[in-house]
Design an enzyme around this catalytic site. Structure first.
Site, PDB file in Angstrom:
ATOM      1  N   ASP A   1       0.833  -1.204   0.000  1.00  0.00           N
ATOM      2  CA  ASP A   1       0.000   0.000   0.000  1.00  0.00           C
ATOM      3  C   ASP A   1       0.870   1.257   0.000  1.00  0.00           C
ATOM      4  OD1 ASP A   1      -2.010  -1.757   0.117  1.00  0.00           O
ATOM      5  OD2 ASP A   1      -2.802  -1.140   2.083  1.00  0.00           O
TER       6      ASP A   1
ATOM      7  N   GLU B   1       3.875   1.606  -1.238  1.00  0.00           N
ATOM      8  CA  GLU B   1       4.455   1.835  -2.570  1.00  0.00           C
ATOM      9  C   GLU B   1       3.408   2.432  -3.509  1.00  0.00           C
ATOM     10  OE1 GLU B   1       7.785  -1.557  -3.348  1.00  0.00           O
ATOM     11  OE2 GLU B   1       5.846  -2.247  -2.632  1.00  0.00           O
ATOM     12  N   TYR B   2       2.183   1.908  -3.378  1.00  0.00           N
ATOM     13  CA  TYR B   2       1.101   2.408  -4.227  1.00  0.00           C
ATOM     14  C   TYR B   2       0.847   3.894  -3.930  1.00  0.00           C
ATOM     15  CZ  TYR B   2      -3.552   2.936  -6.263  1.00  0.00           C
ATOM     16  OH  TYR B   2      -4.621   3.379  -6.993  1.00  0.00           O
ATOM     17  N   ASP B   3       0.763   4.205  -2.638  1.00  0.00           N
ATOM     18  CA  ASP B   3       0.514   5.600  -2.257  1.00  0.00           C
ATOM     19  C   ASP B   3       1.607   6.522  -2.776  1.00  0.00           C
ATOM     20  OD1 ASP B   3      -1.761   4.853  -1.042  1.00  0.00           O
ATOM     21  OD2 ASP B   3      -0.936   4.809   1.004  1.00  0.00           O
TER      22      ASP B   3
ATOM     23  N   SER C   1     -34.290  -7.831 -18.976  1.00  0.00           N
ATOM     24  CA  SER C   1     -33.969  -8.604 -17.777  1.00  0.00           C
ATOM     25  C   SER C   1     -34.052 -10.083 -18.144  1.00  0.00           C
ATOM     26  CB  SER C   1     -34.864  -8.216 -16.618  1.00  0.00           C
ATOM     27  OG  SER C   1     -36.147  -8.685 -16.851  1.00  0.00           O
ATOM     28  N   LEU C   2     -33.972 -10.941 -17.153  1.00  0.00           N
ATOM     29  CA  LEU C   2     -33.921 -12.371 -17.448  1.00  0.00           C
ATOM     30  C   LEU C   2     -35.159 -13.071 -16.919  1.00  0.00           C
ATOM     31  CD1 LEU C   2     -30.230 -13.083 -16.392  1.00  0.00           C
ATOM     32  CD2 LEU C   2     -31.132 -13.196 -18.713  1.00  0.00           C
TER      33      LEU C   2
ATOM     34  N   GLU D   1     -22.882 -18.142 -15.375  1.00  0.00           N
ATOM     35  CA  GLU D   1     -22.265 -17.100 -14.545  1.00  0.00           C
ATOM     36  C   GLU D   1     -23.064 -16.943 -13.263  1.00  0.00           C
ATOM     37  OE1 GLU D   1     -21.802 -13.421 -16.680  1.00  0.00           O
ATOM     38  OE2 GLU D   1     -20.825 -14.418 -18.368  1.00  0.00           O
TER      39      GLU D   1
ATOM     40  N   LYS E   1     -25.257 -14.973 -10.676  1.00  0.00           N
ATOM     41  CA  LYS E   1     -26.190 -13.852 -10.814  1.00  0.00           C
ATOM     42  C   LYS E   1     -26.003 -12.978  -9.576  1.00  0.00           C
ATOM     43  CE  LYS E   1     -30.925 -12.728 -11.991  1.00  0.00           C
ATOM     44  NZ  LYS E   1     -31.095 -11.641 -11.042  1.00  0.00           N
TER      45      LYS E   1
ATOM     46  N   ASP F   1     -26.470  -9.992  -6.990  1.00  0.00           N
ATOM     47  CA  ASP F   1     -27.652  -9.263  -6.538  1.00  0.00           C
ATOM     48  C   ASP F   1     -27.264  -7.813  -6.271  1.00  0.00           C
ATOM     49  OD1 ASP F   1     -30.154  -8.692  -5.777  1.00  0.00           O
ATOM     50  OD2 ASP F   1     -30.062  -9.722  -3.843  1.00  0.00           O
TER      51      ASP F   1
ATOM     52  N   ARG G   1     -29.825   1.148 -14.977  1.00  0.00           N
ATOM     53  CA  ARG G   1     -30.712   0.450 -15.901  1.00  0.00           C
ATOM     54  C   ARG G   1     -32.063   1.159 -15.991  1.00  0.00           C
ATOM     55  NH1 ARG G   1     -34.835  -3.379 -15.453  1.00  0.00           N
ATOM     56  NH2 ARG G   1     -35.033  -4.646 -17.327  1.00  0.00           N
TER      57      ARG G   1
ATOM     58  N   TYR H   1     -20.789  -8.203 -17.178  1.00  0.00           N
ATOM     59  CA  TYR H   1     -21.285  -9.491 -17.670  1.00  0.00           C
ATOM     60  C   TYR H   1     -21.784  -9.472 -19.116  1.00  0.00           C
ATOM     61  CZ  TYR H   1     -25.599  -7.362 -15.938  1.00  0.00           C
ATOM     62  OH  TYR H   1     -26.616  -6.496 -15.687  1.00  0.00           O
TER      63      TYR H   1
ATOM     64  N   LYS I   1     -32.870 -19.133  -9.902  1.00  0.00           N
ATOM     65  CA  LYS I   1     -32.789 -18.454  -8.602  1.00  0.00           C
ATOM     66  C   LYS I   1     -32.780 -19.478  -7.473  1.00  0.00           C
ATOM     67  CE  LYS I   1     -34.495 -14.387  -8.301  1.00  0.00           C
ATOM     68  NZ  LYS I   1     -34.262 -12.983  -8.286  1.00  0.00           N
TER      69      LYS I   1
ATOM     70  N   CYS J   1     -53.980   1.068  21.588  1.00  0.00           N
ATOM     71  CA  CYS J   1     -52.710   1.355  20.923  1.00  0.00           C
ATOM     72  C   CYS J   1     -51.553   1.186  21.909  1.00  0.00           C
ATOM     73  CB  CYS J   1     -52.726   2.786  20.381  1.00  0.00           C
ATOM     74  SG  CYS J   1     -51.118   3.328  19.778  1.00  0.00           S
TER      75      CYS J   1
ATOM     76  N   CYS K   1     -50.178   4.972  22.577  1.00  0.00           N
ATOM     77  CA  CYS K   1     -50.940   6.077  23.188  1.00  0.00           C
ATOM     78  C   CYS K   1     -52.180   5.596  23.923  1.00  0.00           C
ATOM     79  CB  CYS K   1     -51.320   7.100  22.115  1.00  0.00           C
ATOM     80  SG  CYS K   1     -52.615   6.487  21.027  1.00  0.00           S
TER      81      CYS K   1
ATOM     82  N   CYS L   1     -54.947   2.634  15.036  1.00  0.00           N
ATOM     83  CA  CYS L   1     -55.096   3.601  16.121  1.00  0.00           C
ATOM     84  C   CYS L   1     -55.579   4.876  15.429  1.00  0.00           C
ATOM     85  CB  CYS L   1     -53.739   3.833  16.780  1.00  0.00           C
ATOM     86  SG  CYS L   1     -53.697   5.313  17.801  1.00  0.00           S
TER      87      CYS L   1
ATOM     88  N   CYS M   1     -51.398  10.511  18.291  1.00  0.00           N
ATOM     89  CA  CYS M   1     -50.580   9.386  18.780  1.00  0.00           C
ATOM     90  C   CYS M   1     -49.103   9.645  18.446  1.00  0.00           C
ATOM     91  CB  CYS M   1     -51.053   8.094  18.123  1.00  0.00           C
ATOM     92  SG  CYS M   1     -49.951   6.696  18.366  1.00  0.00           S
TER      93      CYS M   1
HETATM   94  S1  IVH Z   1     -26.872 -11.211 -18.183  1.00  0.00           S
HETATM   95  C1  IVH Z   1     -30.508  -9.657 -21.103  1.00  0.00           C
HETATM   96  N1  IVH Z   1     -25.404 -11.876 -16.199  1.00  0.00           N
HETATM   97  O1  IVH Z   1     -29.889  -9.890 -13.502  1.00  0.00           O
HETATM   98  C2  IVH Z   1     -29.989  -9.551 -19.749  1.00  0.00           C
HETATM   99  N2  IVH Z   1     -27.277 -10.522 -15.740  1.00  0.00           N
HETATM  100  O2  IVH Z   1     -32.750 -10.484 -14.171  1.00  0.00           O
HETATM  101  C3  IVH Z   1     -28.650 -10.172 -19.693  1.00  0.00           C
HETATM  102  N3  IVH Z   1     -27.511  -9.930 -13.371  1.00  0.00           N
HETATM  103  O3  IVH Z   1     -30.771  -6.971 -15.210  1.00  0.00           O
HETATM  104  C4  IVH Z   1     -28.203 -10.131 -18.334  1.00  0.00           C
HETATM  105  N4  IVH Z   1     -25.742 -10.988 -12.673  1.00  0.00           N
HETATM  106  O4  IVH Z   1     -28.877  -6.828 -13.541  1.00  0.00           O
HETATM  107  C5  IVH Z   1     -26.489 -11.204 -16.561  1.00  0.00           C
HETATM  108  N5  IVH Z   1     -23.957 -12.584 -14.565  1.00  0.00           N
HETATM  109  C6  IVH Z   1     -25.038 -11.896 -14.916  1.00  0.00           C
HETATM  110  C7  IVH Z   1     -25.825 -11.175 -13.996  1.00  0.00           C
HETATM  111  C8  IVH Z   1     -26.952 -10.514 -14.445  1.00  0.00           C
HETATM  112  C9  IVH Z   1     -26.760 -10.230 -12.318  1.00  0.00           C
HETATM  113  C10 IVH Z   1     -28.733  -9.117 -13.290  1.00  0.00           C
HETATM  114  C11 IVH Z   1     -28.804  -8.011 -14.294  1.00  0.00           C
HETATM  115  C12 IVH Z   1     -30.090  -8.176 -15.021  1.00  0.00           C
HETATM  116  C13 IVH Z   1     -30.838  -9.076 -14.113  1.00  0.00           C
HETATM  117  C14 IVH Z   1     -31.786  -9.896 -14.934  1.00  0.00           C
END
Ligand code: IVH
Length: 667
Positions: free
Chosen positions: A31, A33-35, A80-81, A114, A116, A118, A137, A225, A313, A406, A409, A424, A429
């Site tokens: 760290d 050296e980086y600084d 989305s998926l 991959e 997913k 959150d 998004r 991704y 999921k 309640c 109160c 209530c 209150c």
């Molecule tokens: S691929 C066409 N890869 O999941 C969408 N999505 O439910 C292609 N997410 O909006 C998405 N990890 O925010 C992809 N490894 C991953 C992901 C991923 C999380 C999220 C992403 C997307 C949502 C879809």
């Protein structure tokens, strides 16, 4: 060597070390050296400001952001998926893929699996190698420009090698590491602020801060991704593309796997079921997607999901614990919610000591009693809930009895015909007042910073604040005298209160907390009537006629405005100089359901159909009667018929009433 070259070399070196540290987790220097490298670069740049460029690591934290983030239209929609919850559904997905690719032998179909993550999806655009834009998004078509905040993420390259393309948009998920989440929550609790419910909310909050310097402190991470667009795409597969992104030093997750066939993709579901819990970021499932870009193109997309990918999921995590007590919480509108106090238990990486029991009927239905061993569940951001009581033998406590009065109160509670909640109805209150003040000062209402729950608690308990207008008579000395309040914080609070005076009619209307008048309705009303005075003299019929305002909202608003105590309060707010007009155009959007279409079907039990409709509309959504490709959600209650089938065919998201309610509350 010229100074310019020196600076260029230092930038390159630092970039490389950032990559090793933040992406590869394997720093090659200390760290210190980086600084020293960073310090040297700063010195050179200070002496030669003409050589400072936007991609310099010293320029990650820029100026403050405007009060509102600019809207950004995504050149390619961010879909989305489709979600699946069991292996059979994933197999069904694979069968659909096979059907859609009749000329492709099954053994040449490869998948990439991959994690997913959150977090929150974002899009990063690079032009001529430089990061020029970062956006959320949003609804998939339009997001918000959060470039200044995204630049502070050290794993995001500010500059990439431009050999291959002039314009590229990459997409990824921003997350808050679990450890960082715990650190921030501990800090918030110590300061009397409400902790974030989960890392995702915390990350969302950090991305929307107006001061990028604070975002920078929150240590967000990101995994890239996908590619949104690319000006010339020489790649044949997703995996190759990911490898290229990795070489360009984008943060690519190391658990991505290329699967030569479908069965090996399935194996990974089991492999990561437990493994994901050991990671320092939340993973709620896996993404299973076709590897070949040609195959993807052939299958195409529905309006919402690609047909070439699916999300698996993992089920919500459950735990068993004991109910120590059942207490009742009073909400802003006086609603009484029974809450289980639990023997603390670890679930999805955090300690849970409370769970909601929803209402009296739910407790009866599940027959939950103090002392019982229960199964609790935590899914995403939702507050944990009690699922069921475990088998019991021996003596149990008496069944839970809802209090008659309640808990705060002592006013007698009432329950209207057809409603499940007890309320209530004492407008004085203190518990309700505290909740109303929290709502009044919240970000989408009057947006009063620094008015945390601990401050509200003291102001109400001491009797100093009995209504909203009392906030505006507070003096700095009084606030400074509160517990754990430094002089500087007191001044900040007083100026935040003063600033809120000019929030405008739409915010004020929302802040007043009129039942059924959410943010979206408040905006509509403000835009139409322009001043509270006009609204006060507007008759019910005129209100009801308005698009998106039906009888329930009109009646509630009229009753609110007619009540003497409210009239007096509005008078007092006016005397304190609170702006009661809308200046300029009221903001166009901002509702949780903006632009979303709902269809209701079956016999609703939690709300009347009219109530559900108005509530959805008040959040910006539309309710239509027929299912079409444009429908975003079908709310299906008991005995739903053909609409349910149709929605399933079209891949439309289906919600039961509980899910709808949760969705509404998530805003
Ligand atoms: S691929 C066409 N890869 O999941 C969408 N999505 O439910 C292609 N997410 O909006 C998405 N990890 O925010 C992809 N490894 C991953 C992901 C991923 C999380 C999220 C992403 C997307 C949502 C879809």
């Amino acid at each position: 060597m010229t100074v310019k070259q020196d600076i260029e070399d230092l930038k390159q070196t630092i970039h490389q070390h950032d990559h090793l540290y933040y992406v590869k987790n394997s720093p090659s220097i200390s760290d210190q050296e980086y600084d020293a490298l960073l310090r040297r670069l700063r010195e050179l740049e200070t002496a030669h400001p003409e050589h400072i460029t936007p991609d310099s690591p010293t320029q990650r934290v820029g100026g403050k952001v405007d009060e509102r983030f600019k809207a950004v239209v995504h050149p390619v929609p961010m879909l989305s998926l489709d979600n699946t919850y069991n292996v059979d559904e994933v197999r069904a997905f694979h069968q659909r893929v096979l059907k859609g690719l009749p000329d492709v032998p099954e053994d040449s179909i490869e998948y990439v699996v991959e994690l997913k993550f959150d977090g929150l999806a974002v899009a990063l655009t690079y032009e001529n190698g430089l990061l020029v834009r970062g956006a959320t998004r949003g609804d998939g078509l339009q997001g918000e420009d959060i470039t200044a905040n995204l630049r502070t993420l050290r794993s995001i390259p500010l500059k990439i090698d431009t050999e291959s393309f002039n314009r590229i948009e990459v997409r990824g998920e921003v997350y808050m590491p679990k450890k960082e989440f715990e650190r921030i929550n501990a800090e918030r609790e110590a300061e009397g602020e409400t902790p974030f419910a989960n890392p995702r909310n915390a990350a969302a909050g950090a991305l929307r801060l107006l001061d990028p310097a604070i975002t920078a402190e929150r240590k967000l991470g990101i995994f890239i991704y996908a590619v949104g667009f690319l000006d010339n795409n020489p790649f044949k597969t997703h995996y190759e593309l990911q490898e290229k992104l990795d070489a360009l030093r984008f943060p690519i997750n190391k658990h991505n796997r290329l699967c030569k066939n479908f069965e090996s993709a399935l194996v990974l579901i089991e492999e990561f079921r437990d493994k994901r819990k050991e990671l320092d970021y939340e993973v709620d499932g896996l993404v299973i997607q076709l590897n070949s870009l040609a195959h993807r193109k052939k299958l195409g997309e529905t309006s919402k999901f690609p047909r070439w990918a699916v999300a698996y999921k993992y089920e919500a995590e459950q735990a068993v614990t004991e109910i120590m007590d059942i207490v009742c919480q009073v909400g802003r509108t006086g609603s009484i919610t029974p809450v289980a106090e639990l023997k603390p238990v670890l679930i999805s990486g955090s300690t849970v000591s409370r769970a909601t029991l929803h209402n009296e009927d739910e407790i009866k239905r599940k027959d939950v009693r103090v002392g019982d061993q229960v199964v609790i569940e935590k899914a995403g951001e939702i507050i944990p809930k009690v699922i069921r009581v475990l088998e019991h033998s021996g003596k149990r406590a008496q069944p839970f009895k809802m209090p008659n009065v309640c808990p705060e109160c002592q006013a007698v509670l009432s329950r209207l015909d057809g409603e499940v909640v007890w309320r209530c109805v004492n407008s004085a209150c203190p518990a309700q007042l505290k909740e109303r003040l929290k709502h009044f000062s919240s970000r989408k209402a009057m947006d009063i910073d620094h008015l945390g729950p601990a401050v509200i608690e003291q102001l109400v308990d001491s009797g100093r604040v009995k209504n909203f207008s009392d906030l505006y008579t507070l003096k700095t000395e009084e606030v400074a005298a509160l517990e754990r309040m430094a002089d500087k914080s007191a001044q900040n609070l007083i100026s935040a209160i003063a600033k809120s005076k000019s929030a405008g009619l739409s915010r004020l209307l929302h802040a007043l907390g009129v039942r059924h008048v959410g943010q979206r309705t408040a905006i509509l009303l403000a835009r139409k009537f322009r001043s509270l005075k006009t609204l006060q003299v507007t008759i019910y019929d005129e209100l009801e006629k308005l698009d998106e305002v039906g009888p329930v909202i009109a009646e509630s608003l009229q009753a609110f405005l007619d009540r003497d105590s409210n009239r007096q309060e509005i008078e007092r707010l006016l005397e304190q100089g609170i702006l009661m007009e809308e200046q300029g155009d009221a903001p166009e959007s901002g509702g949780l359901f903006d632009g979303q279409q709902f269809v209701l079907t079956g016999t609703l039990t939690r709300f009347t159909r009219e109530e559900a409709k108005e509530k959805i509309q008040s959040l910006g959504g539309r309710v239509t009667s027929t299912i079409s490709k444009k429908t975003d959600y079908l709310v299906a209650a008991a005995s739903a018929g053909s609409k349910l089938d149709k929605a399933q065919q079209l891949g439309i998201q289906i919600l039961d009433e509980e899910a709808l309610q949760k969705l509404m509350e998530s805003g």
